[in-house]
Design a protein around this motif. Structure first.
Motif, PDB file in Angstrom:
ATOM      1  N   HIS A  45       2.480  -3.499  -6.768  1.00  0.00           N
ATOM      2  CA  HIS A  45       1.943  -2.743  -7.900  1.00  0.00           C
ATOM      3  C   HIS A  45       1.621  -3.673  -9.067  1.00  0.00           C
ATOM      4  CE1 HIS A  45       1.403   0.492 -10.807  1.00  0.00           C
ATOM      5  NE2 HIS A  45       2.353  -0.055 -11.575  1.00  0.00           N
ATOM      6  N   GLU A  46       2.526  -4.591  -9.341  1.00  0.00           N
ATOM      7  CA  GLU A  46       2.302  -5.548 -10.433  1.00  0.00           C
ATOM      8  C   GLU A  46       1.160  -6.499 -10.116  1.00  0.00           C
ATOM      9  OE1 GLU A  46       6.134  -7.279 -10.769  1.00  0.00           O
ATOM     10  OE2 GLU A  46       6.964  -5.660 -12.021  1.00  0.00           O
ATOM     11  N   ALA A  47       0.868  -6.679  -8.815  1.00  0.00           N
ATOM     12  CA  ALA A  47      -0.250  -7.541  -8.419  1.00  0.00           C
ATOM     13  C   ALA A  47      -1.591  -6.813  -8.505  1.00  0.00           C
ATOM     14  CB  ALA A  47      -0.029  -8.053  -6.999  1.00  0.00           C
ATOM     15  N   GLY A  48      -1.577  -5.530  -8.894  1.00  0.00           N
ATOM     16  CA  GLY A  48      -2.818  -4.813  -9.112  1.00  0.00           C
ATOM     17  C   GLY A  48      -3.221  -3.858  -8.011  1.00  0.00           C
ATOM     18  N   PHE A  49      -2.358  -3.655  -7.028  1.00  0.00           N
ATOM     19  CA  PHE A  49      -2.690  -2.752  -5.919  1.00  0.00           C
ATOM     20  C   PHE A  49      -2.121  -1.361  -6.191  1.00  0.00           C
ATOM     21  CE2 PHE A  49      -2.735  -6.986  -4.065  1.00  0.00           C
ATOM     22  CZ  PHE A  49      -3.934  -6.968  -3.367  1.00  0.00           C
ATOM     23  N   ARG A  50      -2.858  -0.372  -5.717  1.00  0.00           N
ATOM     24  CA  ARG A  50      -2.310   0.991  -5.762  1.00  0.00           C
ATOM     25  C   ARG A  50      -1.255   1.109  -4.677  1.00  0.00           C
ATOM     26  NH1 ARG A  50      -3.977   6.753  -3.753  1.00  0.00           N
ATOM     27  NH2 ARG A  50      -2.467   7.899  -4.955  1.00  0.00           N
ATOM     28  N   VAL A  51      -0.056   1.473  -5.072  1.00  0.00           N
ATOM     29  CA  VAL A  51       1.077   1.567  -4.140  1.00  0.00           C
ATOM     30  C   VAL A  51       1.610   2.994  -4.158  1.00  0.00           C
ATOM     31  CG1 VAL A  51       3.404   0.743  -3.621  1.00  0.00           C
ATOM     32  CG2 VAL A  51       1.676  -0.859  -4.449  1.00  0.00           C
ATOM     33  N   LEU A  52       1.853   3.528  -2.978  1.00  0.00           N
ATOM     34  CA  LEU A  52       2.421   4.875  -2.845  1.00  0.00           C
ATOM     35  C   LEU A  52       3.608   4.805  -1.901  1.00  0.00           C
ATOM     36  CD1 LEU A  52       2.265   7.937  -3.362  1.00  0.00           C
ATOM     37  CD2 LEU A  52       0.688   8.086  -1.435  1.00  0.00           C
ATOM     38  N   LEU A  53       4.799   5.112  -2.423  1.00  0.00           N
ATOM     39  CA  LEU A  53       6.009   5.141  -1.603  1.00  0.00           C
ATOM     40  C   LEU A  53       6.233   6.564  -1.102  1.00  0.00           C
ATOM     41  CD1 LEU A  53       6.582   2.313  -2.871  1.00  0.00           C
ATOM     42  CD2 LEU A  53       8.998   2.954  -2.885  1.00  0.00           C
ATOM     43  N   ALA A  54       6.424   6.714   0.193  1.00  0.00           N
ATOM     44  CA  ALA A  54       6.667   8.028   0.787  1.00  0.00           C
ATOM     45  C   ALA A  54       7.975   7.987   1.564  1.00  0.00           C
ATOM     46  CB  ALA A  54       5.516   8.418   1.712  1.00  0.00           C
ATOM     47  N   ASP A  55       8.814   8.987   1.326  1.00  0.00           N
ATOM     48  CA  ASP A  55      10.095   9.058   2.029  1.00  0.00           C
ATOM     49  C   ASP A  55      10.694  10.429   1.772  1.00  0.00           C
ATOM     50  OD1 ASP A  55      12.232   8.316   3.559  1.00  0.00           O
ATOM     51  OD2 ASP A  55      12.967   6.746   2.218  1.00  0.00           O
ATOM     52  N   ASP A  56      11.616  10.849   2.636  1.00  0.00           N
ATOM     53  CA  ASP A  56      12.321  12.109   2.396  1.00  0.00           C
ATOM     54  C   ASP A  56      13.737  11.868   1.891  1.00  0.00           C
ATOM     55  OD1 ASP A  56      13.426  11.128   4.682  1.00  0.00           O
ATOM     56  OD2 ASP A  56      12.838  12.801   5.973  1.00  0.00           O
ATOM     57  N   ASP A  57      14.009  10.657   1.400  1.00  0.00           N
ATOM     58  CA  ASP A  57      15.284  10.331   0.751  1.00  0.00           C
ATOM     59  C   ASP A  57      15.103  10.517  -0.757  1.00  0.00           C
ATOM     60  OD1 ASP A  57      17.636   9.334  -0.223  1.00  0.00           O
ATOM     61  OD2 ASP A  57      17.223   7.244   0.292  1.00  0.00           O
ATOM     62  N   TRP A  58      15.641  11.617  -1.285  1.00  0.00           N
ATOM     63  CA  TRP A  58      15.386  11.950  -2.680  1.00  0.00           C
ATOM     64  C   TRP A  58      15.928  10.891  -3.635  1.00  0.00           C
ATOM     65  CZ3 TRP A  58      12.349  13.983  -5.881  1.00  0.00           C
ATOM     66  CH2 TRP A  58      12.728  14.228  -7.210  1.00  0.00           C
ATOM     67  N   ASP A  59      17.092  10.317  -3.348  1.00  0.00           N
ATOM     68  CA  ASP A  59      17.655   9.311  -4.249  1.00  0.00           C
ATOM     69  C   ASP A  59      16.742   8.089  -4.342  1.00  0.00           C
ATOM     70  OD1 ASP A  59      19.986   8.308  -5.865  1.00  0.00           O
ATOM     71  OD2 ASP A  59      19.961   6.762  -4.310  1.00  0.00           O
ATOM     72  N   GLY A  60      16.215   7.642  -3.190  1.00  0.00           N
ATOM     73  CA  GLY A  60      15.304   6.505  -3.219  1.00  0.00           C
ATOM     74  C   GLY A  60      14.009   6.818  -3.941  1.00  0.00           C
ATOM     75  N   ILE A  61      13.470   8.023  -3.714  1.00  0.00           N
ATOM     76  CA  ILE A  61      12.245   8.423  -4.395  1.00  0.00           C
ATOM     77  C   ILE A  61      12.464   8.494  -5.908  1.00  0.00           C
ATOM     78  CG2 ILE A  61      10.689  10.386  -4.746  1.00  0.00           C
ATOM     79  CD1 ILE A  61       9.964   8.771  -2.315  1.00  0.00           C
TER      80      ILE A  61
END
Length: 598
Positions: A415-431
Motif C-alpha cells: 500500500h505504501e508503495a502505491g498499490f491498491r491493496v485489499l485484505l480479505a479474511d473471515d477472521d474479524w480480529d485480523g480484519i
C-alpha cells in the motif's frame, strides 16, 4: 414416468451446472446461458416439456423457488449502507427507478399492446438490474471506480426494492381481476407484511438464543421461510411473495443476528434453483412466438436501451458532478437478471390461471429484454468504455487472502508503495487490525458466493494467498486463477517442502507457484517478524544497484517484490527469480542488525 422424470431432472442439473461453469469461464452472466439452454431444449429441440414433465407440481415448484430467490436477494438490502452509497445510486434506486418503470410501461403498452395494469407490472419487473448480472459484466468491462461502484451498488440495492415494487403491483392486479375492493388489497398487503415481520422476529429470536444448533440453522431458516410463505398464502391469497421479501429485508437489518452462514447457504441454494428454474421457464416458451411478439420485444428492448436508460441516468445524476463520459457509459450498461426472469414467469402462470388477457406475453417480452441487454452490453461495453476513456488501465492492485501479522505487514508495504491493496479474511480480529493500519478490507471468504456479489475488485489484478488455512488458501488461489490468470496468483507455503507429502507438494505446485524462497513458510515469516526483521522498500539506481543493496543489508535479506520502471509489481516466487535493475524499487525482508535506523 418416474424414470423419465428422474432422467430429465438429472439432465437439467448437469446442463445447469455446465451453463454456470461456462458463464464463470467467459465472465458473462449465467442467466444468458441458462435461458438459451432452456430454449434449445424446449421450443427448439422439443426435448423438454415442463408442463407434461411436472404436471400439477409445476406451479408449486416455481412458486417455492421464486420465494427462496426473493428471500435471498432481500437479505442483502442493508439500510445502514444506503447513506454511504452516493447521490447517483440513491437516485437510480428511488425516483430514477420510478421513471424507468413508467417509461418501460409506456413502451410495453404501445409496442406490445399490453393493458396499463400489465404494462406497469412489466415496467416494475424490468427496471431491475442485479448483482448476478452486473458483477460478471463489470469484471470484463473494468470501468473507473466511480462507475463500477455506482453500477454495483445499484444492482445490490434495486434487486430487492424492484421485487417489492413488482409484488405490490401484482397484488393490485390480482385484487382488481378477482373483483376485490381496495380493502381486500390492503389486507393482503398487511398480511404479507405482518407474516414476514413475524417470521423474521421468530428466526432472529431462535438464532440469538441459540435454540437451533449451528449445524441446523440453515435447515431451520429454510423451513421458516417456506412456512411463512405458505402460511401467508393460506391467510391471504398471493401474499406469500410479499411476506418472504419483507422477512428477508427485516432479518438483514436486525442487529446482533449472525446471518452470514445462512446467506452463504441461501446463495448456494439459489444457484441450484436458478439453474433448474430458468431452464424450465425458458423451455415453456412457445416457438415460433405469436405474430408480432418478436418485433414488439425488439422494439421494447431498443427503447429500454436507447431511451429509457439514458433518461434514467440523466435524471438520477443531476448535480452529482459525474462527467458526460461517465454518464454515457452508465446509460449503456443495465442488464436485466434473475428477478425479472423468475418473478415474471411466476406472475405469468398465476395471471394466466386467472384469465388475465395479455399475461402470456409477459415472459417472452421479459426474456427478449434480458437476452438483448446481456448480449449487446457484454459485447460492446468494454470497447465503449475505452473509447469514452473511462476504462481502468491494466489493474496493478493486489488482493490478499489473510489478515494476520504477515498479511498485514506485506499489505501495508505494498500500500505504501502505491498499490491498491485489499485484505480479505473471515477472521474479524485480523480484519479489525488491518483497518486500523489504514488498509482496505473485506470481511468474509474471498472465494464465497457472497464475495462474488460484494467484493470490489476494480483495479485489482493479482492475488496473494497468505492465509494460515492451507486448504482454503489453495481453493482461493484456484478460484482466482480464472479471475486474474495463472501468472497472477501466488501462495505462501504453510508447510516446508520436507514437511509435505510428495502428492500434496505436487498438488500445491500444480495449483499455484509458492512465494519467495523454497524454505520460506508462513510460520517462518511470522517468526522473523517477531525477531525484529522488517520489510524495507528501496529504490535502485546506477550507483546503488541490487549487489550494493545485498552488500549493505546482508546476504540473508530476502527479496519479496520488485516494482519495475513502468510501476508494475514483480513477485519473487519459485521458478520466477527476480533480477532487480536500476530504476526498480525493491521490497525486501531484512534482518534487524542490518537495517539502519530510519
Amino acid at each position: 414416468m418416474s424414470i423419465e422424470l428422474g432422467l430429465m431432472l438429472t439432465g437439467m442439473l448437469a446442463i445447469g451446472f455446465f451453463a454456470q461453469w461456462l458463464a464463470w469461464r467467459v465472465k458473462l452472466p449465467a442467466i444468458l446461458f441458462l435461458l438459451l439452454a432452456g430454449i434449445l431444449l424446449g421450443p427448439v429441440g422439443g426435448v423438454l416439456d415442463p408442463d407434461k414433465l411436472l404436471g400439477p407440481l409445476l406451479f408449486p415448484v416455481v412458486s417455492l423457488s421464486v420465494a427462496l430467490i426473493l428471500f435471498e436477494g432481500s437479505l442483502t438490502l442493508r439500510f445502514k449502507e444506503l447513506s454511504g452509497i452516493g447521490h447517483v445510486v440513491r437516485g437510480l434506486v428511488s425516483y430514477g427507478a420510478i421513471v424507468a418503470l413508467l417509461l418501460l410501461a409506456v413502451a410495453a403498452h404501445y409496442f406490445a399492446g399490453m393493458g396499463w395494469d400489465l404494462a406497469l407490472l412489466f415496467g416494475a419487473l424490468t427496471c431491475v438490474t442485479g448483482p448476478t448480472v452486473i458483477v460478471p459484466m463489470l469484471r470484463t468491462l473494468r470501468p473507473n471506480a466511480r462507475i463500477a461502484n455506482t453500477l454495483r451498488w445499484e444492482g445490490i440495492v434495486i434487486d430487492p426494492l424492484g421485487a417489492l415494487f413488482a409484488v405490490l403491483i401484482y397484488e393490485a392486479i390480482v385484487s382488481r381481476h378477482q373483483g376485490h375492493a381496495i380493502g381486500i388489497f390492503l389486507s393482503t398487503v398487511l398480511t404479507g407484511v405482518v407474516i414476514g415481520a413475524v417470521g423474521a422476529i421468530v428466526l432472529a429470536f431462535l438464532l440469538r438464543r441459540q435454540f437451533i444448533p449451528e449445524y441446523l440453522q440453515n435447515f431451520g431458516a429454510l423451513a421458516i421461510v417456506l412456512l411463512s410463505f405458505t402460511l401467508s398464502n393460506e391467510i391471504a391469497h398471493d401474499s406469500g411473495l410479499l411476506a418472504v421479501t419483507i422477512m428477508g429485508i427485516a432479518l438483514g437489518n436486525m442487529r446482533d443476528v449472525h446471518i452470514d452462514d445462512i446467506l452463504d447457504f441461501k446463495e448456494h441454494l439459489t444457484v441450484l434453483l436458478v439453474s433448474m428454474l430458468f431452464i424450465l421457464l425458458a423451455a415453456r416458451l412457445s416457438w415460433p412466438l405469436p405474430p408480432g411478439m418478436l418485433w414488439a420485444g425488439i422494439a421494447i428492448f431498443l427503447a429500454a436501451q436507447f431511451i429509457v436508460r439514458p433518461i434514467t441516468v440523466i435524471v438520477s445524476s443531476l448535480g452529482s458532478g459525474m462527467t458526460w463520459r461517465e454518464r454515457a457509459l452508465m446509460s449503456w450498461v443495465a442488464p436485466r437478471g434473475i428477478v425479472a426472469a423468475s418473478v415474471s414467469a411466476l406472475f405469468s402462470l398465476r395471471l394466466a390461471h386467472l384469465g388475465v388477457v395479455g399475461s402470456e406475453a409477459l415472459v417472452p417480452l421479459v426474456f427478449i429484454l434480458i437476452i438483448g441487454t446481456v448480449v449487446l452490453q457484454s459485447a460492446t461495453a468494454r470497447p465503449l468504455a475505452r473509447w469514452l476513456k473511462v476504462a481502468e488501465p491494466e489493474p496493478h492492485g493486489v488482493l490478499i487472502f489473510g489478515s494476520d501479522a504477515v498479511a498485514r505487514a506485506i499489505g501495508k508495504t505494498l500500500h505504501e508503495a502505491g498499490f491498491r491493496v485489499l485484505l480479505a479474511d473471515d477472521d474479524w480480529d485480523g480484519i479489525r487490525r488491518a483497518r486500523m493500519d489504514g488498509l482496505h478490507t473485506f470481511y468474509g471468504n474471498p472465494a464465497s458466493a457472497h464475495a462474488d456479489r460484494h467484493l470490489d475488485l476494480i483495479g485489482i489484478g493479482q492475488m496473494l494467498g497468505l492465509s494460515t488455512h492451507r486448504e482454503r488458501n489453495s481453493l482461493a488461489c484456484l478460484h482466482y486463477q480464472q479471475e486474474f490468470g495463472r501468472e497472477k496468483v501466488y501462495r505462501l507455503r504453510n508447510l516446508a517442502p520436507q514437511e509435505t507429502s510428495h502428492r500434496a507438494a505436487f498438488n500445491d505446485r500444480l495449483l499455484v507457484p509458492a512465494l519467495f524462497e523454497d524454505t520460506m513458510t508462513h510460520m517462518r515469516f511470522a517468526e522473523l517478524l517477531v525477531r525484529g526483521w522488517r520489510i524495507k522498500s528501496t529504490g535502485l539506481t546506477a550507483t546503488f544497484d541490487w549487489p550494493h543493496f545485498v552488500e549493505q543489508y546482508g546476504s540473508t535479506s530476502l527479496l519479496l517484490f520488485g516494482v519495475d520502471e513502468k510501476g508494475a509489481l514483480r513477485v519473487a516466487a519459485e521458478r520466477r527469480e527476480l533480477e532487480p535493475r536500476p530504476g526498480w524499487t525493491v521490497i525486501v525482508l531484512v534482518p534487524p542488525e542490518a537495517a539502519p535506523a530510519n
